[in-house]
Design an enzyme around this catalytic site. Structure first.
Site, PDB file in Angstrom:
ATOM      1  CG  ASP A  79      37.308 -45.770 -28.139  1.00 14.89           C
ATOM      2  OD1 ASP A  79      37.341 -45.264 -29.103  1.00 14.89           O
ATOM      3  OD2 ASP A  79      38.356 -46.501 -27.931  1.00 14.89           O
ATOM      4  CG  ASP A 156      50.901 -52.360 -24.278  1.00 15.25           C
ATOM      5  OD1 ASP A 156      51.816 -52.365 -25.094  1.00 15.25           O
ATOM      6  OD2 ASP A 156      49.957 -51.732 -24.797  1.00 15.25           O
ATOM      7  CE  LYS A 198      59.132 -60.343 -42.026  1.00 10.73           C
ATOM      8  NZ  LYS A 198      58.992 -61.925 -42.282  1.00 10.73           N
ATOM      9  CB  CYS A 390      29.596 -27.383 -18.535  1.00 13.97           C
ATOM     10  SG  CYS A 390      29.770 -28.185 -16.651  1.00 13.97           S
ATOM     11  CG  LEU A 391      34.019 -22.974 -16.878  1.00 14.82           C
ATOM     12  CD1 LEU A 391      33.683 -22.502 -15.539  1.00 14.82           C
ATOM     13  CD2 LEU A 391      35.621 -23.301 -17.167  1.00 14.82           C
ATOM     14  CD  GLU A 414      36.009 -24.715 -11.092  1.00 12.85           C
ATOM     15  OE1 GLU A 414      36.710 -25.519 -11.408  1.00 12.85           O
ATOM     16  OE2 GLU A 414      34.859 -24.418 -11.490  1.00 12.85           O
ATOM     17  CG  HIS A 516      28.772 -31.935 -20.622  1.00  8.24           C
ATOM     18  ND1 HIS A 516      29.823 -31.476 -20.881  1.00  8.24           N
ATOM     19  CD2 HIS A 516      28.351 -31.581 -19.225  1.00  8.24           C
ATOM     20  CE1 HIS A 516      30.547 -31.041 -20.081  1.00  8.24           C
ATOM     21  NE2 HIS A 516      29.723 -31.075 -18.729  1.00  8.24           N
ATOM     22  CD  GLU A 518      28.906 -31.716 -24.417  1.00  8.83           C
ATOM     23  OE1 GLU A 518      30.065 -31.938 -23.616  1.00  8.83           O
ATOM     24  OE2 GLU A 518      28.193 -31.149 -24.571  1.00  8.83           O
TER      25      GLU A 518
END
EC number: 6.3.4.2
Length: 549
Positions: A79, A156, A198, A390-391, A414, A516, A518
């Site tokens: 968010d 909750d 309702k 990235c990757l 990795e 990144h 984005e």
């Protein structure tokens, strides 16, 4: 709102949700903030998540969608990406707090002896820590309004302490300084042909039992809510008819601010917070963007190769960056979500045929890695515009090492610690780290771009700042070998000398970035890398269209 030289005294808006999750509290909060910002007010939004993880950094994207990274290196809820994309202002660690972080802070204080031997309880200790975090941004003196989105659903167990803290703040801060917006659902029963109020009544009742009476109700609905029904909702839920806001399903999230303006959400908020503001909202840039988004002149197909493609929220910022870049080019970008696990080299040309551009997405772990490498090879050899993030950039480096330089067993440390040629390796400072949470290279880092390269042409400057989230890096031991083989390292971190951008010549567009891009793309400032990638993909598509006629 405040005299010259005096720090601003913030007012606080709380956004809660009921009936069901995923109603779009983040979009409503972002839209309201955008409208208030358009009237000249300064706003920020924070998200309180009720889960016990310290941050979403270690959560599987299937569980929680993408992990969004801020400039200061906080791993946060997706968010926060919406907040930045809508407001065009950066967020920080203070904008996302989880139950885990709250309890961690309280337990740390208890171990330190800060509570002087007192019994530590949910009320007041946990709620006080929540209140302290809610107030942090307000106390900075930067904002007229701080909007706090409380995650989860009213009722909750996990969100109860947050609701209680917000209730206490209403009394601490006094009349006209806090406002509660409750987002609910008005479902449509097809069999009865009716909208039903309702669930909303029950949700408000549940919130009231926690001591909070909502000031404004925002009702998600698929169909228009008749005025008579708004009157009924207001009557049963103790709000005035004017404070029942219809939030109809929109074709794009970027339409929501304009829908909320039509419903006068910002006017009602200002009235209830006793803020005098007669400015007309300046949404010129926003409406221009929306007009371009909804009336594109061209269309292209981009393949997004990743391992979490079944849940599109895993790559939320990438998808949104394509929307921003598409609008900037008057182009509709059709994303084809392709699983890297299905990228067998045998039928690759069949799978990737008809694509105007290929993006290999970020990720962690070995699953689907060979498929990503195969997709890079296909894009490189067939001269299809390519962007690796990235990757995705690391896969481009591995593919180049194997198929151009002849290092057939080249890999990332990795995926294969025993590789004789670990062209992607663990950062030196990472070698002794055993914990996973928050231990990567995170946040904004500088990058120096070499003049005359494609990267320089894209960004138009030699010094940029981009955000990172990774543990492995280009292995500089192989730098000379790559340069001799024709791989250009066009972007370098000036402090650590680590490679940030790679590209190749004699290709319409082939760029891999360790960062990144984005994360920084917004409606008003689309990522230059995505803008130019979309442009290159369109230029690649045009001859194809001409030839096929």
């Amino acid at each position: 709102m405040s005299g010259k030289g005096n720090p601003k005294k913030s007012k606080f808006i709380f956004v809660t949700g009921g009936v069901t999750s995923s109603l779009g509290k983040g979009i409503i909060a972002s839209s309201l903030a955008k409208l208030l910002q358009a009237r000249g007010l300064t706003c920020t939004i924070q998200k309180f998540d009720p889960y016990i993880n310290i941050d979403p950094g270690t959560l599987n994207p299937y569980e929680h969608g993408e992990c969004y990274v801020t400039n200061d290196g906080a791993e946060t809820d997706l968010d926060l990406g919406h907040y930045e994309r809508f407001l065009n202002t950066p967020t920080s660690q203070a904008n996302n707090i989880t139950t885990g972080r709250i309890y961690h802070n309280v337990i740390t204080k208890e171990r330190r002896g800060d509570y002087l031997g007192k019994t530590v309880q949910v009320v007041p200790h946990i709620t006080d820590e929540i209140k302290r975090n809610i107030m942090l941004l307000g106390e900075s003196g930067k904002y007229d309004i701080v909007i706090t989105e409380i995650g989860g659903c009213v009722g909750d167990i996990e969100s109860l302490p947050f609701i209680e803290a917000a209730r206490q703040l209403k009394w601490d801060l006094g009349e006209k300084n806090t406002l509660f917006i409750h987002l609910t659902l008005i479902p449509y029963l097809a069999s009865a042909g009716e909208l039903k109020t309702k669930p909303t009544q029950h949700s408000v009742k549940q919130l009231s039992e926690s001591g909070i009476q909502p000031d404004i109700l925002v009702c998600r609905t698929e169909h228009p809510i008749p005025q008579e029904m708004k009157k009924k909702i207001g009557l049963f839920c103790n709000v005035s008819e004017a404070d029942v806001i219809e939030a109809r399903d929109a074709s794009t999230i970027y339409e929501v601010p304009l829908l909320m303006k039509e419903e006068r959400l910002d006017s009602r908020v200002l009235y209830k917070l006793d803020i005098y503001n007669d400015k007309e909202s300046n949404l010129k840039n926003w409406t221009n963007f929306l007009s371009k988004l909804q009336n594109p002149k061209f269309e292209i197909n981009i393949g997004l190769i990743g391992k979490y493609v079944e849940l599109k929220d895993s790559y939320k910022s990438i998808a949104e960056a394509f929307i921003h870049a598409g609008a900037a080019n008057d182009i509709k970008v059709n994303l084809q979500w392709l699983s890297s696990e299905t990228m067998d080299s045998d039928d690759l040309s069949e799978t990737l045929a008809g694509l105007d551009g290929i993006l290999v997405a970020p990720g962690f772990g070995e699953r689907g890695i060979q498929g990503k490498i195969n997709a890079v090879k296909y894009a490189r050899e067939n001269k299809i515009p390519f962007l690796g993030i990235c990757l995705g950039m690391q896969c481009a480096v591995i593919e180049y090492a194997r198929n151009v330089m002849g290092l057939t067993e080249a890999h990332s440390f990795e995926m294969n610690p025993d590789s004789p040629d670990p062209v992607i390796n663990l950062m030196l400072e990472q070698k002794d780290i055993s914990e996973k949470g928050g231990t990567m290279r995170l946040g904004s880092y500088p990058c120096k771009i070499e003049k005359g390269t494609l990267a320089y042409k894209i960004y138009g400057k030699s010094s940029i700042q981009e955000r990172h989230r990774h543990r492995y890096e280009f292995n500089n031991d192989y730098l000379d070998q790559f340069h001799k083989a024709g791989l250009i390292t066009s972007g370098i971190n000036p402090d650590s000398n680590l490679v940030e951008i790679v590209e190749i010549e004699n290709h319409p567009f082939f760029v891999g970035v360790q960062f990144h891009p984005e994360y920084k793309s917004t409606v008003e400032s689309p990522s230059p890398l995505f803008v130019q990638f979309v442009k290159a993909a369109h230029q690649h598509a045009v001859p194809f269209i001409k030839n096929s006629k």
